[in-house]
Design a protein around this motif. Structure first.
Motif, PDB file in Angstrom:
ATOM      1  N   THR A 175       0.870  -1.194  -0.074  1.00 23.23           N
ATOM      2  CA  THR A 175       0.116  -0.129  -0.094  1.00 23.23           C
ATOM      3  C   THR A 175       0.992   1.231   0.134  1.00 23.23           C
ATOM      4  O   THR A 175       0.266   2.356  -0.215  1.00 23.23           O
ATOM      5  CB  THR A 175      -0.917  -0.038   1.365  1.00 23.23           C
ATOM      6  N   HIS A 176       2.109   0.883   0.455  1.00 20.36           N
ATOM      7  CA  HIS A 176       3.025   2.277   0.148  1.00 20.36           C
ATOM      8  C   HIS A 176       4.450   1.689  -0.168  1.00 20.36           C
ATOM      9  O   HIS A 176       4.806   0.288   0.010  1.00 20.36           O
ATOM     10  CB  HIS A 176       2.999   3.128   1.320  1.00 20.36           C
ATOM     11  N   THR A 177       5.404   2.646  -0.603  1.00 25.59           N
ATOM     12  CA  THR A 177       6.735   2.103  -0.974  1.00 25.59           C
ATOM     13  C   THR A 177       7.479   2.015   0.237  1.00 25.59           C
ATOM     14  O   THR A 177       8.852   1.953   0.309  1.00 25.59           O
ATOM     15  CB  THR A 177       7.387   2.847  -1.918  1.00 25.59           C
ATOM     16  N   SER A 178       7.041   2.645   1.636  1.00 21.55           N
ATOM     17  CA  SER A 178       7.703   2.389   2.913  1.00 21.55           C
ATOM     18  C   SER A 178       8.433   1.014   2.870  1.00 21.55           C
ATOM     19  O   SER A 178       9.192   0.911   3.652  1.00 21.55           O
ATOM     20  CB  SER A 178       6.970   2.986   3.754  1.00 21.55           C
ATOM     21  N   SER A 179       7.549   0.104   2.499  1.00 20.53           N
ATOM     22  CA  SER A 179       8.147  -1.392   2.669  1.00 20.53           C
ATOM     23  C   SER A 179       9.546  -1.464   2.031  1.00 20.53           C
ATOM     24  O   SER A 179      10.365  -2.438   2.634  1.00 20.53           O
ATOM     25  CB  SER A 179       7.069  -2.375   1.920  1.00 20.53           C
ATOM     26  N   LEU A 223       3.895  16.228   0.495  1.00 25.90           N
ATOM     27  CA  LEU A 223       4.616  14.833   1.009  1.00 25.90           C
ATOM     28  C   LEU A 223       4.483  14.748   2.612  1.00 25.90           C
ATOM     29  O   LEU A 223       4.023  15.729   3.338  1.00 25.90           O
ATOM     30  CB  LEU A 223       5.820  14.714   0.559  1.00 25.90           C
ATOM     31  N   GLY A 224       4.683  13.423   2.960  1.00 25.90           N
ATOM     32  CA  GLY A 224       4.593  13.089   4.275  1.00 25.90           C
ATOM     33  C   GLY A 224       6.103  12.639   4.698  1.00 25.90           C
ATOM     34  O   GLY A 224       6.916  12.219   3.897  1.00 25.90           O
ATOM     35  N   CYS A 225       6.538  12.930   5.993  1.00 30.64           N
ATOM     36  CA  CYS A 225       7.795  12.895   6.393  1.00 30.64           C
ATOM     37  C   CYS A 225       7.895  12.898   7.806  1.00 30.64           C
ATOM     38  O   CYS A 225       6.945  12.986   8.602  1.00 30.64           O
ATOM     39  CB  CYS A 225       8.796  13.870   5.472  1.00 30.64           C
ATOM     40  N   PHE A 280      16.134   9.967   8.807  1.00 31.22           N
ATOM     41  CA  PHE A 280      14.813  10.574   8.383  1.00 31.22           C
ATOM     42  C   PHE A 280      14.004   9.843   7.047  1.00 31.22           C
ATOM     43  O   PHE A 280      14.953   9.262   6.166  1.00 31.22           O
ATOM     44  CB  PHE A 280      14.823  12.225   8.182  1.00 31.22           C
ATOM     45  N   ALA A 281      12.886   9.947   6.866  1.00 28.81           N
ATOM     46  CA  ALA A 281      12.247   9.297   5.653  1.00 28.81           C
ATOM     47  C   ALA A 281      11.078  10.281   5.234  1.00 28.81           C
ATOM     48  O   ALA A 281      10.753  11.201   5.984  1.00 28.81           O
ATOM     49  CB  ALA A 281      11.341   7.955   6.199  1.00 28.81           C
ATOM     50  N   LEU A 282      11.036  10.132   4.118  1.00 26.68           N
ATOM     51  CA  LEU A 282       9.806  10.971   3.476  1.00 26.68           C
ATOM     52  C   LEU A 282       9.129  10.245   2.130  1.00 26.68           C
ATOM     53  O   LEU A 282       9.788   9.302   1.605  1.00 26.68           O
ATOM     54  CB  LEU A 282      10.547  12.298   2.943  1.00 26.68           C
ATOM     55  N   TYR A 341      -0.858  -0.107  -4.354  1.00 28.88           N
ATOM     56  CA  TYR A 341      -2.200  -0.479  -4.472  1.00 28.88           C
ATOM     57  C   TYR A 341      -3.104  -0.128  -3.233  1.00 28.88           C
ATOM     58  O   TYR A 341      -2.496  -0.375  -2.220  1.00 28.88           O
ATOM     59  CB  TYR A 341      -2.164  -1.695  -4.589  1.00 28.88           C
ATOM     60  N   ARG A 342      -4.147   0.360  -3.613  1.00 34.71           N
ATOM     61  CA  ARG A 342      -4.930   0.756  -2.430  1.00 34.71           C
ATOM     62  C   ARG A 342      -6.426   0.353  -2.955  1.00 34.71           C
ATOM     63  O   ARG A 342      -7.039   0.512  -3.908  1.00 34.71           O
ATOM     64  CB  ARG A 342      -5.156   2.088  -1.779  1.00 34.71           C
ATOM     65  N   ASN A 343      -7.436  -0.275  -1.974  1.00 32.66           N
ATOM     66  CA  ASN A 343      -8.568  -0.541  -2.364  1.00 32.66           C
ATOM     67  C   ASN A 343      -9.646   0.497  -2.243  1.00 32.66           C
ATOM     68  O   ASN A 343     -10.243   0.785  -1.502  1.00 32.66           O
ATOM     69  CB  ASN A 343      -9.077  -1.789  -1.361  1.00 32.66           C
ATOM     70  N   HIS A 352       1.399   5.648  -7.865  1.00 33.75           N
ATOM     71  CA  HIS A 352       3.026   5.764  -7.628  1.00 33.75           C
ATOM     72  C   HIS A 352       3.477   6.652  -6.614  1.00 33.75           C
ATOM     73  O   HIS A 352       3.097   7.745  -6.455  1.00 33.75           O
ATOM     74  CB  HIS A 352       3.513   6.092  -9.060  1.00 33.75           C
ATOM     75  N   GLN A 353       4.379   6.222  -5.739  1.00 35.93           N
ATOM     76  CA  GLN A 353       5.053   6.805  -5.059  1.00 35.93           C
ATOM     77  C   GLN A 353       6.666   6.841  -4.919  1.00 35.93           C
ATOM     78  O   GLN A 353       7.233   6.042  -5.639  1.00 35.93           O
ATOM     79  CB  GLN A 353       4.805   6.124  -3.471  1.00 35.93           C
ATOM     80  N   VAL A 354       7.181   7.962  -4.275  1.00 32.35           N
ATOM     81  CA  VAL A 354       8.733   7.898  -4.252  1.00 32.35           C
ATOM     82  C   VAL A 354       8.968   8.045  -2.920  1.00 32.35           C
ATOM     83  O   VAL A 354       8.295   8.925  -2.089  1.00 32.35           O
ATOM     84  CB  VAL A 354       9.301   8.943  -4.951  1.00 32.35           C
ATOM     85  N   GLU A 355       9.861   7.155  -2.274  1.00 32.66           N
ATOM     86  CA  GLU A 355      10.146   7.152  -0.860  1.00 32.66           C
ATOM     87  C   GLU A 355      11.500   7.525  -0.679  1.00 32.66           C
ATOM     88  O   GLU A 355      12.544   7.153  -1.587  1.00 32.66           O
ATOM     89  CB  GLU A 355       9.997   5.760  -0.361  1.00 32.66           C
ATOM     90  N   ALA A 356      12.095   8.260   0.386  1.00 33.91           N
ATOM     91  CA  ALA A 356      13.420   8.625   0.559  1.00 33.91           C
ATOM     92  C   ALA A 356      13.788   8.263   2.027  1.00 33.91           C
ATOM     93  O   ALA A 356      12.845   8.233   2.883  1.00 33.91           O
ATOM     94  CB  ALA A 356      13.791  10.068   0.415  1.00 33.91           C
TER      95      ALA A 356
HETATM   96  N1  DAH Z   1       4.010   5.811   3.606  1.00 37.71           N
HETATM   97  C1  DAH Z   1       3.082   6.932   3.577  1.00 37.71           C
HETATM   98  C2  DAH Z   1       1.857   6.878   2.657  1.00 37.71           C
HETATM   99  O1  DAH Z   1       1.801   5.946   2.012  1.00 37.71           O
HETATM  100  C3  DAH Z   1       4.074   8.272   3.056  1.00 37.71           C
HETATM  101  C4  DAH Z   1       5.150   8.506   4.055  1.00 37.71           C
HETATM  102  C5  DAH Z   1       4.843   9.403   4.955  1.00 37.71           C
HETATM  103  C6  DAH Z   1       6.487   8.110   3.924  1.00 37.71           C
HETATM  104  C7  DAH Z   1       5.896   9.687   5.762  1.00 37.71           C
HETATM  105  C8  DAH Z   1       7.371   8.191   4.734  1.00 37.71           C
HETATM  106  C9  DAH Z   1       7.283   9.114   6.028  1.00 37.71           C
HETATM  107  O2  DAH Z   1       8.399   7.644   4.654  1.00 37.71           O
HETATM  108  O3  DAH Z   1       8.134   9.525   6.486  1.00 37.71           O
HETATM  109  O4  DAH Z   1       1.033   7.706   2.911  1.00 37.71           O
END
Ligand code: DAH
Length: 339
Positions: free
Chosen positions: A165-169, A279-281, A302-304, A191-193, A205-209
């Motif tokens: 559901t997110h690229t945080s995986s 974005l979220g971070c 840190f992550a975003l 993917y989300r329902n 699509h997402q980009v995670e850092a």
């Molecule tokens: N995973 C979050 C989402 O799908 C987005 C996100 C938020 C990623 C904060 C991050 C973060 O790495 O620090 O909505």
């Protein structure tokens, strides 16, 4: 005589011609004054009168069949001739239309390129995931609503197999296998329902850092975000961070940029606030570091994460999310001049 008629019929069915000359030879053989049918006509005169009716009919049929066969052969040859006449081997080939990159690819490439200038390298992970990498390792509580069937596409339950559901995986996968310093950017499909509409889709699509090292601070995060926003939306862009909550970061924030359509004055796009969320971070939660085998006493990070569709909407004002997956050439062609 009836045998002779049947024999000729069989012969005619198998006739073929490669040239007009062949067609003429066939005509002479069957239809000329000395041809096979004229011979039969001559014999016909001697046939007893009670057979005349039946044989006469058969003879006429035979004549029609030969005529039709000849016409068909002639037509076939004429058509082949005209195709050959059209074939000009010296003619230049028809121009091949140039394709264009998909707007989402353009924007993803741009995001990746901005972060790579800061030393981030691409990491990728699977779209079909397990519960651990998408939820548990990222500090999602057992009863977190994102784990619900309503939000997540499950392929199988116990053990859970699901579409991420997110690229945080990808964060947890990389941290499990690498010790800091880690500086990665993870682009990918999620993917989300959700019911499909102009504003939501079941995939996007997402980009995670992710940056993990000794002494990584919130100030590093903020500076990275400012650099990204200015590279992406222009040097005048301002950013603001609002406190927020994500299970995997503490503290967490959402970032707004000054509306790039009205320059922050307020317009219908930014709902007259002058700001738009992109974005979220946050700082990686120590629980996440520990769950993935990284010592949270030594390292911080840190992550975003951001949605590529969202950034693309801001850059190109695409009003309806569905256009991204419709493959309408009229839409896609507009991005031809972009790189
Ligand atoms: N995973 C979050 C989402 O799908 C987005 C996100 C938020 C990623 C904060 C991050 C973060 O790495 O620090 O909505």
């Amino acid at each position: 005589m009836i045998d002779r008629i049947n024999q000729l019929r069989a012969e005619i069915d198998g006739l073929d011609a490669k040239t007009m000359q062949d067609v003429e030879t066939i005509r002479i053989k069957y239809l000329s004054k000395k041809g096979a049918i004229s011979e039969l006509m001559a014999d016909f005169r001697t046939v007893p009168s009670e057979q005349k009716r039946e044989l006469g009919q058969k003879l006429n049929e035979l004549k029609t069949i030969v005529t039709e066969r000849l016409n068909a052969l002639r037509e076939k040859l004429e058509q082949a001739d005209s195709v050959a006449a059209d074939m000009d081997l010296t003619r230049t080939a028809a121009p091949m239309p140039l394709g264009s990159r998909h707007p989402l690819s353009l924007v993803r490439n741009e995001i990746v390129s901005i972060f790579s200038r800061l030393g981030f390298t691409i990491a990728e992970g699977p779209e079909i995931e397990d519960d651990w990498h998408v939820f548990s390792s990222l500090n999602f509580a057992e009863d977190h609503p994102a784990r619900d069937m309503q939000d997540t596409f499950f392929i199988q339950r116990t053990p859970d197999v699901l579409l991420r559901t997110h690229t945080s995986s990808v964060q947890s996968r990389v941290m499990e296998n690498t010790q800091p310093p880690i500086r990665i950017i993870c682009p990918g499909r999620v993917y989300r329902n959700e019911a499909i509409s102009a504003r939501a889709h079941c995939f996007f699509h997402q980009v995670e850092a992710l940056y993990v090292d000794r002494n990584v601070s919130f100030a590093d995060l903020r500076q990275t975000l400012l650099y990204f926003a200015r590279e992406m939306f222009g040097p005048e862009t301002k950013i603001r961070l609002r406190p927020s909550y994500f299970p995997f970061t503490e503290p967490s924030a959402e970032m707004d940029i000054s509306c790039n359509l009205c320059g922050g004055k307020g317009c219908s796009f930014c709902k007259h606030t002058g700001w738009v969320e992109i974005l979220g971070c946050g700082m990686v939660d120590p629980n996440v570091l520990d769950a993935c085998g990284i010592d949270s006493g030594t390292y911080t990070g840190f992550a975003l994460g951001m949605g590529v569709e969202r950034i693309t909407n801001l850059k190109y004002q695409v009003k309806d999310l569905r256009m991204f997956s419709e493959n309408d050439v009229r839409f896609l062609q507009q991005f031809r001049s972009a790189h």
